[in-house]
Scaffold this motif. Sequence first.
Motif, PDB file in Angstrom:
ATOM      1  N   ILE A  92       0.842  -1.206   0.000  1.00  0.00           N
ATOM      2  CA  ILE A  92       0.000   0.000   0.000  1.00  0.00           C
ATOM      3  C   ILE A  92       0.874   1.251   0.000  1.00  0.00           C
ATOM      4  N   LEU A  93       1.957   1.223   0.769  1.00  0.00           N
ATOM      5  CA  LEU A  93       2.874   2.355   0.819  1.00  0.00           C
ATOM      6  C   LEU A  93       3.477   2.640  -0.555  1.00  0.00           C
ATOM      7  N   ILE A  94       3.834   1.586  -1.274  1.00  0.00           N
ATOM      8  CA  ILE A  94       4.384   1.761  -2.622  1.00  0.00           C
ATOM      9  C   ILE A  94       3.384   2.463  -3.535  1.00  0.00           C
ATOM     10  N   LYS A  95       2.116   2.052  -3.445  1.00  0.00           N
ATOM     11  CA  LYS A  95       1.086   2.658  -4.280  1.00  0.00           C
ATOM     12  C   LYS A  95       0.852   4.126  -3.918  1.00  0.00           C
ATOM     13  N   ILE A  96       0.893   4.426  -2.620  1.00  0.00           N
ATOM     14  CA  ILE A  96       0.639   5.801  -2.186  1.00  0.00           C
ATOM     15  C   ILE A  96       1.798   6.724  -2.556  1.00  0.00           C
ATOM     16  N   LEU A 103      12.946   0.067  -5.916  1.00  0.00           N
ATOM     17  CA  LEU A 103      12.834   0.091  -4.461  1.00  0.00           C
ATOM     18  C   LEU A 103      11.670  -0.745  -3.938  1.00  0.00           C
ATOM     19  N   HIS A 104      10.885  -1.368  -4.820  1.00  0.00           N
ATOM     20  CA  HIS A 104       9.711  -2.109  -4.370  1.00  0.00           C
ATOM     21  C   HIS A 104      10.078  -3.231  -3.403  1.00  0.00           C
ATOM     22  N   GLY A 105      11.065  -4.023  -3.757  1.00  0.00           N
ATOM     23  CA  GLY A 105      11.464  -5.130  -2.889  1.00  0.00           C
ATOM     24  C   GLY A 105      12.000  -4.641  -1.556  1.00  0.00           C
ATOM     25  N   LEU A 106      12.784  -3.562  -1.597  1.00  0.00           N
ATOM     26  CA  LEU A 106      13.345  -3.016  -0.369  1.00  0.00           C
ATOM     27  C   LEU A 106      12.252  -2.489   0.552  1.00  0.00           C
ATOM     28  N   GLY A 310       6.917   6.751   5.473  1.00  0.00           N
ATOM     29  CA  GLY A 310       5.931   5.670   5.375  1.00  0.00           C
ATOM     30  C   GLY A 310       6.387   4.400   6.064  1.00  0.00           C
ATOM     31  N   ILE A 311       7.661   4.018   5.866  1.00  0.00           N
ATOM     32  CA  ILE A 311       8.198   2.820   6.516  1.00  0.00           C
ATOM     33  C   ILE A 311       8.197   2.999   8.033  1.00  0.00           C
TER      34      ILE A 311
END
Length: 399
Positions: A92-96, A103-106, A310-311
Motif C-alpha cells: 500500500i505504501l508503494i502505491k501511495i 525500491l519495491h522489494g526493499l 511511510g516505513i
Amino acid sequence: MGFLALFMVALMPVLKTLMLTAVGVVLAMDRINLLGPTARHNLNNMVFYVFSPCLMGAYLARTVTVDVMIDMWFMPVNILITFVIGSALGWILIKITKAPHNLHGLVIGCCAAGNLGNLLLIVIPAICNEPKNPFGEYSVCMADGAAYVSVSMAVGAVYIWSYVYVIMKISAEKTSRGERLDTHHSVVSIRSSNAGSENTEPLLISKVGGTVPMLEKMKKGAFGIVRRIRTINLQMLLAPTTIGSVIGFVIGVVPLLKKLLVGNGAPLRVIYSSSEILGGATVPCVTLIVGANLLRGLRRSGVSASVIIGIIVVRYIALPLLGIVIVRGAHHFGMVGSNPLYQFVLMLQFALPPAMSIGTISQLFEAGEGECSVVMLWTYAMSALALTLWSTLFMWLVL
C-alpha cells in the motif's frame, strides 16, 4: 511498577544497542577505515555463512524441547502475521508514494521483516538483568527469555530467507530486466534514427503470424514464474541460516542428541561449545555492520522522504497497534498462555525496526544498497524512542 520505572527498564537495552552501533559508525570513518566497503562485505559473508548458522544451532539446541515447542505454538503464527500484514502495508505504501520500481522489494522487505533475532538477543537479557524488571529473577526470566528469543530468531530467519528473500530477488530481477530493455530500446532507436527509418510497427506484432496471442504470453509468464519459484526454493533450503536452524531444532527435540552434545557432561560437548563461541560473534558483528551502513546513509540519499516516513509509520505505529489487538485477542481466546514475558515478546515482535538481514540481502543482490543504508539510518534512529515507548506500554499491558 510505575510507568517511569518501566520506561527506564525499557531504555537500557536500547542504549546498549545504540552504543554498539556508534562504534560501527566510528570504525567506518575514513580516518580509521576498519569497516570500509570491502571489510563490510567480507564481514557480512562471515555472518551469513558462519556466525549466524552457529548461533541459530547453538541457541535452539540448548533451549528448545518438545514441550517448549508445544507451549509456543502460536509464536510462528504470530511472526507470520507480522510478515503478511507488514508486506501488505508495504505494498500500500508503494502505491501511495509511487516509489520507483527498483525500491519495491526493499520497501516491502523493510515493512515485513523486523529484527527478530539480533535485537531481541540484546533487549531481553538486558531487561532480565535489570534489578526491578517485572518478569522475576534473572535466572527465571532468562530461562524463559532464551527459549522465546531462540525460537523467534530461528522462525524469523526462515521467513526472511524464504518469504522476504523471494520478494527482493524477484524485484531485483525485474529491475535488471527493465534496465536491459531500456538499453536495448535506446540502441534500437539510435540505429533506426541513423538509418532514417520511419517504421512504426508495434513491438507485439509478429512478422509471420500477426499479433502474438494473449494465451501464449500468459503461458510464457506462468512458466517463467514456476522456474523462478523452483530456483528460489532450492536456494532457500540451502541457506546457511535455515540449515543451522534445522540442525538446532533436531538436536533440541531429540533427547539422545541433546545428551551427546549439550551440557557439561556431554561426550561431544566440544562441538556444541565451539559452535556457541562462533555464534557469539553474530550480534556484535551485525550491529557494527549496521553502524557502518548508517554512516553510508548519512553521506547519500537515494530514497524519498515520503518512503522513509511511510516505513517508519508502518513499523512504529501501524504494526504495534495491530500487534496489541492480535496478541490480546489471542490471549482472550486461550491461544496464548498467561506468562507475561511470553506476551511481551509476542507484542514486541510487531514493534521492531527492519531486520538487519535486509541489508545483507541487498548487498548479495547488489541492488538498493545505498537506499537501504538511508532507510536503516532513519528507522534505527527512530527506534531509540519508539522501541522504548512501546516496550514500556507492552510491559504495562501484560502485568
